[in-house]
Scaffold this motif. Structure first.
Motif, PDB file in Angstrom:
ATOM      1  N   VAL A   1      34.351 -27.002 -52.658  1.00  0.00           N
ATOM      2  CA  VAL A   1      32.943 -26.722 -52.957  1.00  0.00           C
ATOM      3  C   VAL A   1      32.355 -25.737 -51.952  1.00  0.00           C
ATOM      4  CG1 VAL A   1      32.518 -28.945 -54.078  1.00  0.00           C
ATOM      5  CG2 VAL A   1      32.203 -28.742 -51.598  1.00  0.00           C
ATOM      6  N   TRP A   2      33.026 -25.583 -50.813  1.00  0.00           N
ATOM      7  CA  TRP A   2      32.507 -24.713 -49.757  1.00  0.00           C
ATOM      8  C   TRP A   2      32.826 -23.232 -49.986  1.00  0.00           C
ATOM      9  CZ3 TRP A   2      29.229 -26.608 -46.151  1.00  0.00           C
ATOM     10  CH2 TRP A   2      29.237 -27.978 -45.911  1.00  0.00           C
ATOM     11  N   TRP A   3      33.788 -22.907 -50.871  1.00  0.00           N
ATOM     12  CA  TRP A   3      34.164 -21.496 -51.025  1.00  0.00           C
ATOM     13  C   TRP A   3      33.008 -20.657 -51.558  1.00  0.00           C
ATOM     14  CZ3 TRP A   3      37.590 -21.371 -47.821  1.00  0.00           C
ATOM     15  CH2 TRP A   3      38.817 -22.019 -47.873  1.00  0.00           C
ATOM     16  N   ASP A   4      32.280 -21.171 -52.523  1.00  0.00           N
ATOM     17  CA  ASP A   4      31.219 -20.385 -53.141  1.00  0.00           C
ATOM     18  C   ASP A   4      30.071 -20.136 -52.167  1.00  0.00           C
ATOM     19  OD1 ASP A   4      29.669 -19.083 -55.110  1.00  0.00           O
ATOM     20  OD2 ASP A   4      28.583 -20.954 -55.486  1.00  0.00           O
ATOM     21  N   ASN A   5      29.646 -18.891 -52.097  1.00  0.00           N
ATOM     22  CA  ASN A   5      28.490 -18.535 -51.275  1.00  0.00           C
ATOM     23  C   ASN A   5      27.236 -18.798 -52.107  1.00  0.00           C
ATOM     24  OD1 ASN A   5      26.419 -17.351 -49.809  1.00  0.00           O
ATOM     25  ND2 ASN A   5      27.649 -15.584 -49.187  1.00  0.00           N
ATOM     26  N   ILE A   6      26.469 -19.807 -51.719  1.00  0.00           N
ATOM     27  CA  ILE A   6      25.317 -20.201 -52.534  1.00  0.00           C
ATOM     28  C   ILE A   6      24.190 -19.178 -52.472  1.00  0.00           C
ATOM     29  CG2 ILE A   6      25.849 -22.663 -52.279  1.00  0.00           C
ATOM     30  CD1 ILE A   6      23.579 -22.831 -50.207  1.00  0.00           C
ATOM     31  N   LEU A   7      24.298 -18.204 -51.577  1.00  0.00           N
ATOM     32  CA  LEU A   7      23.273 -17.169 -51.474  1.00  0.00           C
ATOM     33  C   LEU A   7      23.478 -16.047 -52.489  1.00  0.00           C
ATOM     34  CD1 LEU A   7      23.018 -16.911 -47.571  1.00  0.00           C
ATOM     35  CD2 LEU A   7      21.666 -18.328 -49.121  1.00  0.00           C
ATOM     36  N   THR A   8      24.673 -15.981 -53.096  1.00  0.00           N
ATOM     37  CA  THR A   8      24.941 -14.979 -54.140  1.00  0.00           C
ATOM     38  C   THR A   8      24.853 -15.685 -55.486  1.00  0.00           C
ATOM     39  OG1 THR A   8      27.321 -15.367 -53.981  1.00  0.00           O
ATOM     40  CG2 THR A   8      26.412 -13.596 -52.634  1.00  0.00           C
ATOM     41  N   LYS A   9      23.763 -15.447 -56.194  1.00  0.00           N
ATOM     42  CA  LYS A   9      23.488 -16.203 -57.417  1.00  0.00           C
ATOM     43  C   LYS A   9      24.301 -15.724 -58.611  1.00  0.00           C
ATOM     44  CE  LYS A   9      20.259 -18.539 -55.304  1.00  0.00           C
ATOM     45  NZ  LYS A   9      20.472 -19.954 -54.921  1.00  0.00           N
ATOM     46  N   ASP A  10      24.815 -14.498 -58.566  1.00  0.00           N
ATOM     47  CA  ASP A  10      25.438 -13.919 -59.750  1.00  0.00           C
ATOM     48  C   ASP A  10      26.952 -14.056 -59.768  1.00  0.00           C
ATOM     49  OD1 ASP A  10      25.664 -12.298 -57.571  1.00  0.00           O
ATOM     50  OD2 ASP A  10      25.584 -10.414 -58.697  1.00  0.00           O
ATOM     51  N   LYS A  11      27.547 -14.719 -58.791  1.00  0.00           N
ATOM     52  CA  LYS A  11      29.006 -14.857 -58.779  1.00  0.00           C
ATOM     53  C   LYS A  11      29.417 -16.114 -58.011  1.00  0.00           C
ATOM     54  CE  LYS A  11      31.539 -12.416 -56.101  1.00  0.00           C
ATOM     55  NZ  LYS A  11      32.274 -11.387 -55.343  1.00  0.00           N
ATOM     56  N   VAL A  12      30.677 -16.493 -58.228  1.00  0.00           N
ATOM     57  CA  VAL A  12      31.271 -17.613 -57.513  1.00  0.00           C
ATOM     58  C   VAL A  12      32.452 -17.090 -56.712  1.00  0.00           C
ATOM     59  CG1 VAL A  12      32.434 -19.837 -57.724  1.00  0.00           C
ATOM     60  CG2 VAL A  12      30.551 -19.270 -59.278  1.00  0.00           C
ATOM     61  N   GLU A  13      32.368 -17.168 -55.392  1.00  0.00           N
ATOM     62  CA  GLU A  13      33.429 -16.641 -54.533  1.00  0.00           C
ATOM     63  C   GLU A  13      34.668 -17.526 -54.583  1.00  0.00           C
ATOM     64  OE1 GLU A  13      29.884 -14.540 -53.457  1.00  0.00           O
ATOM     65  OE2 GLU A  13      30.257 -16.680 -53.712  1.00  0.00           O
ATOM     66  N   THR A  14      35.804 -16.912 -54.322  1.00  0.00           N
ATOM     67  CA  THR A  14      37.080 -17.623 -54.269  1.00  0.00           C
ATOM     68  C   THR A  14      37.580 -17.659 -52.833  1.00  0.00           C
ATOM     69  OG1 THR A  14      38.409 -15.630 -54.572  1.00  0.00           O
ATOM     70  CG2 THR A  14      37.653 -16.773 -56.574  1.00  0.00           C
ATOM     71  N   LYS A  15      38.580 -18.490 -52.602  1.00  0.00           N
ATOM     72  CA  LYS A  15      39.195 -18.565 -51.276  1.00  0.00           C
ATOM     73  C   LYS A  15      39.724 -17.196 -50.864  1.00  0.00           C
ATOM     74  CE  LYS A  15      42.919 -20.751 -48.645  1.00  0.00           C
ATOM     75  NZ  LYS A  15      44.046 -21.705 -48.655  1.00  0.00           N
ATOM     76  N   GLN A  16      40.371 -16.511 -51.781  1.00  0.00           N
ATOM     77  CA  GLN A  16      40.957 -15.210 -51.443  1.00  0.00           C
ATOM     78  C   GLN A  16      39.897 -14.230 -50.964  1.00  0.00           C
ATOM     79  OE1 GLN A  16      43.220 -13.242 -54.554  1.00  0.00           O
ATOM     80  NE2 GLN A  16      44.482 -12.218 -53.015  1.00  0.00           N
ATOM     81  N   GLU A  17      38.738 -14.222 -51.625  1.00  0.00           N
ATOM     82  CA  GLU A  17      37.667 -13.326 -51.207  1.00  0.00           C
ATOM     83  C   GLU A  17      37.169 -13.692 -49.806  1.00  0.00           C
ATOM     84  OE1 GLU A  17      34.821 -12.020 -54.648  1.00  0.00           O
ATOM     85  OE2 GLU A  17      35.521 -14.063 -55.077  1.00  0.00           O
ATOM     86  N   ILE A  18      37.029 -14.991 -49.571  1.00  0.00           N
ATOM     87  CA  ILE A  18      36.564 -15.447 -48.249  1.00  0.00           C
ATOM     88  C   ILE A  18      37.540 -15.009 -47.167  1.00  0.00           C
ATOM     89  CG2 ILE A  18      36.112 -17.485 -46.814  1.00  0.00           C
ATOM     90  CD1 ILE A  18      33.906 -17.047 -48.813  1.00  0.00           C
TER      91      ILE A  18
END
Length: 793
Positions: free
Chosen positions: A630-647
């Motif tokens: 649940v921590w991977w997604d950056n809650i400050l970016t409303k238009d996308k869901v981040e992945t582990k690879q992006e992080i």
């Protein structure tokens, strides 16, 4: 011309006069290491031989005389340190340093340490040996205050000397107990995560407590007789005295050593400061001998050895603080509910004297669980009344007897009996003796609640369902005596199960424990030089594993040549934090960016507390392996869901750009020694003018966080790692040659800035060297400096 010559001669004479006066002044402020001093309240003369590093070897005809002498010589080297540490629990630092310390004084004066000390003293057995020897020690300190030289710090601060009492000793024990605790830094943060983010976020963090564990195994065999988070962080950080943090210890049984006798090793991890935390002293009387390491104002050493046994400590890390949410009476805020009744809070008024300011007066509310943190710590994340229940102030205090018994035991059984009386702080008592007994004893009063609870978030105060149900008998505590493995150890890690459960606590990551086991287990011919080398080990077993998991997420083929070079260093790294290594620099910056990009969007400012708690070190290797979180997604970016690879990828890119700007374009020049340093700070060293005189360092050092040679630092945005804590004393006791046992402390024996022993061990410590702990009387008598305390007849 004659006028010019006369003027020149006058100037030269004036300069010589000033130099002579300064020289005489500095000499007058040094401790007296030789000659004679008249002293009261001793039966016979006491002879003290000072060795080459300033350790007093006290020879007395009885123990009372010896403890008067110990108090005197301890005070002449460390009176300033004694003054600092006695003021903490009493809330008296702002008297010395002004209004900046009011918040810290409010916290400590509100914990109930002084009140518990008063109760303990009132119930003291004045005929007990521990009481009599403690009073003799205080007498020695007070005689020095009356007749000895005033430390420079008192003069610079305009501070009057005050005599010491038994309450000061107990207040130091209280400060030690609180600084060993971790709950006050962790529980408020976890509770806030639970309330604001929800259980899914909390559960991913807390699940790591049950993974990647190197457990200390329980095994009892017969004796061989052979005959609130940010505020708390800030308040603790500004303390001008060393906090207690962690430690390593291992005791090798006879079958693990080349010479067939026990080898004992211990290095407690404590905040670096100047003077160093431990004061060494060797006492010898016709019926007693101990070479000990003393805290300021503590007469009985917490680390020690003689020719019969050795002992030391590490932090147990058990949970002995619970926070309760109280429920006020809706029509009377001075009452709180417990079960079906309302009870009145008790009130304690506190007066804090503040240098250059009016007194600060405040009132503490106290429930049945303990003092309310509201008003003591500001601001709290909640307006609800939060009470802190602490075992140290809740139960009978026998800690002075515990320390006395540890240092006067005649057998493992006697030592264990003393350890069983400790209620708080929780300590791992480590033991080895000449009869080839070895032991690890988890000491402290452990307990269970009335129902299964996760005690690292706030408990219910009103319902009565979250109360302590039972205190465990000491025999149920985790412990190992003469185990089949032929060694015992502790690195503040999780003990094995008791009562079919793993006892809850704030146990540190398995790194140091795993490394100790990996090194000790396969080898059965250990020698002292090899143990000394192991104390200096700087290899992390988990760091290469974290790197391997993160590198799987990088598309290396798409990286620049310089970025590939950084990856090459990481791929070929063994986890060692040596000065010339490049990989530790890349690794530390990468994990900082990785943790920031993973947790900071949800935690906000709380991230900067979380990233430097022991919990994050347990979370990191587990989070690096997780694909879903649940921590991977950056809650400050409303238009996308981040992945582990992006992080992972973005974290690596940010780390690389930062290091290029910080250290230059040539990756091969990113050496660990360029970013890590250590400075042993004196409170007066905060002044730029006084820093070079009172502080020791800064130095380049080796080591890393959670390696055996543990150098503890914050990982933050700066990219520099200023070591704040580490091994406060390295000790090795070899019972095949106990007279030549070894030790080293970070700076020196004396806290007097003009003493030759103010920092004479500093370079040796950095170099990984040791000095002998002398027990051989013939060698001691060869000492150049002999001080005789003459008994007044």
């Amino acid at each position: 011309m004659k006028v010019f010559k006369k003027g020149l001669l006058f100037l030269i004479g004036f300069v010589l006069l000033i130099v002579t006066a300064l020289w005489y002044y500095t000499v007058s402020l040094q401790p007296q290491y030789s000659g004679e001093i008249s002293i009261e309240n001793t039966i016979e003369d006491v002879t003290i031989h000072y060795d080459t590093i300033g350790v007093p070897h006290i020879n007395a005809q009885n123990q009372k005389d010896a403890y008067v002498a110990l108090g005197y010589v301890h005070a002449q080297d460390r009176l300033w340190q004694m003054e600092l540490i006695r003021r903490i629990a009493a809330g008296r630092l702002s008297e010395m340093f002004g209004k900046e310390l009011i918040a810290t004084d409010k916290l400590f004066s509100g914990l109930g340490i002084e009140e518990r000390s008063a109760i303990t003293i009132q119930n003291s057995d004045t005929n007990a040996a521990s009481y009599k020897m403690a009073m003799a020690y205080l007498d020695g300190i007070n005689q020095y205050i009356e007749n000895g030289k005033t430390p420079l710090e008192f003069t610079l601060l305009g501070l009057e000397k005050e005599k010491y009492a038994l309450k000061d000793i107990y207040n130091v024990f209280g400060y030690m107990a609180f600084s060993f605790a971790v709950a006050h830094k962790t529980d408020p943060l976890l509770n806030e995560i639970k309330e604001k983010l929800g259980t899914a976020y909390l559960n991913e963090l807390t699940a790591t407590e049950h993974q990647n564990l190197t457990l200390i195994k329980n095994e009892k065999n017969p004796e061989i007789t052979a005959a609130f988070s940010k505020a708390m962080h800030h308040l603790m950080d500004v303390l001008p005295i060393s906090p207690f943090i962690g430690s390593n210890s291992w005791v090798l049984g006879a079958d693990k050593t080349k010479n067939g006798k026990v080898i004992f090793a211990n290095d407690p991890h404590i905040g670096y400061s100047q003077p160093s935390v431990w004061y060494q002293a060797h006492i010898k009387t016709p019926d007693y001998e101990m070479y000990g390491f003393h805290l300021a104002l503590i007469p009985f050493p917490l680390l020690g050895h003689n020719k019969e046994y050795a002992y030391g400590i590490t932090m147990l890390e058990n949970d002995d603080i619970d926070f309760y949410v109280e429920e006020n009476n809706p029509i009377n805020e001075n009452e709180y509910r417990f079960k079906e009744e309302y009870f009145a809070y008790s009130f304690v008024e506190k007066h804090l004297k503040v240098k250059g300011e009016k007194d600060s007066i405040y009132t503490i509310k106290v429930s049945k669980h303990g003092p309310l943190m509201n008003g003591i710590i500001e601001p709290l994340a909640t307006k609800k009344p939060i009470a802190m229940q602490w075992i140290y102030t809740k139960l009978e205090n026998q800690i002075l007897d515990v320390a006395y018994t540890m240092s006067h035991a005649k057998s493992l059984s006697a030592f264990k009996e003393g350890a069983s009386r400790l209620h708080a702080p929780g300590l791992n008592m480590m033991y080895g003796d000449a009869k080839n007994n070895i032991a690890w004893l988890a000491s402290g009063k452990l307990y269970t609640h009335e129902r299964p609870l996760y005690t690292k978030t706030f408990l219910e105060g009103a319902s009565g369902k979250d109360e302590i149900a039972e205190y465990l008998d000491f025999e149920e505590n985790p412990q190992a005596i003469n185990p089949k493995s032929n060694y015992v150890y502790s690195a503040n890690n999780q003990p094995d199960s008791i009562r079919k459960m793993r006892y809850p606590g704030y146990y540190l990551s398995e790194d140091r424990a795993k490394r100790i086991v990996d090194l000790v287990a396969p080898k059965n011919d250990w020698t002292v030089p090899e143990v000394a080398e192991m104390l200096l080990d700087v290899t992390s077993p988990s760091a290469p594993e974290v790197i391997e998991d993160l590198l799987k997420m990088l598309e290396v083929s798409l990286l620049s040549p310089s970025e590939k070079t950084a990856v090459y260093y990481l791929e070929n790294w063994k986890g060692n934090f040596d000065k010339k290594e490049v990989a530790p620099v890349v690794y530390n910056r990468w994990i900082y960016e990785f943790q920031k990009n993973t947790f900071a969007d949800e935690m906000g400012k709380g991230f900067y507390q979380f990233v430097n708690t022991p919990l994050v070190e347990k979370v990191l290797p587990v989070q690096a392996k997780r694909q879903k979180s649940v921590w991977w997604d950056n809650i400050l970016t409303k238009d996308k869901v981040e992945t582990k690879q992006e992080i992972v990828r973005n974290s690596f890119k940010k780390a690389f750009v930062f290091l290029e700007n910080q250290l230059g374009a040539n990756v091969a020049d990113w050496k660990w020694e360029r970013v890590i340093s250590v400075e042993h700070k004196h409170p007066l060293g905060e002044s730029a003018i006084l820093r070079k005189y009172f502080n020791v360092g800064p130095f380049v050092t080796s080591g890393g966080d959670q390696v055996i040679n543990n150098q503890i630092y914050n990982i933050d945005s700066t990219g520099y790692y200023k070591v704040s804590a580490g091994p406060s004393a390295r000790r090795i006791v070899d019972f095949s040659d106990v007279d030549n046992s070894l030790a080293i402390i970070p700076t020196g024996q004396s806290g007097r800035v003009f003493s030759p022993h103010y920092k004479d061990q500093a370079q040796k410590y950095l170099n990984g060297e040791f000095v002998p702990m002398k027990l051989n009387q013939a060698a001691i008598l060869k000492s150049k400096n002999t001080l005789v305390l003459k008994a007044k007849k």
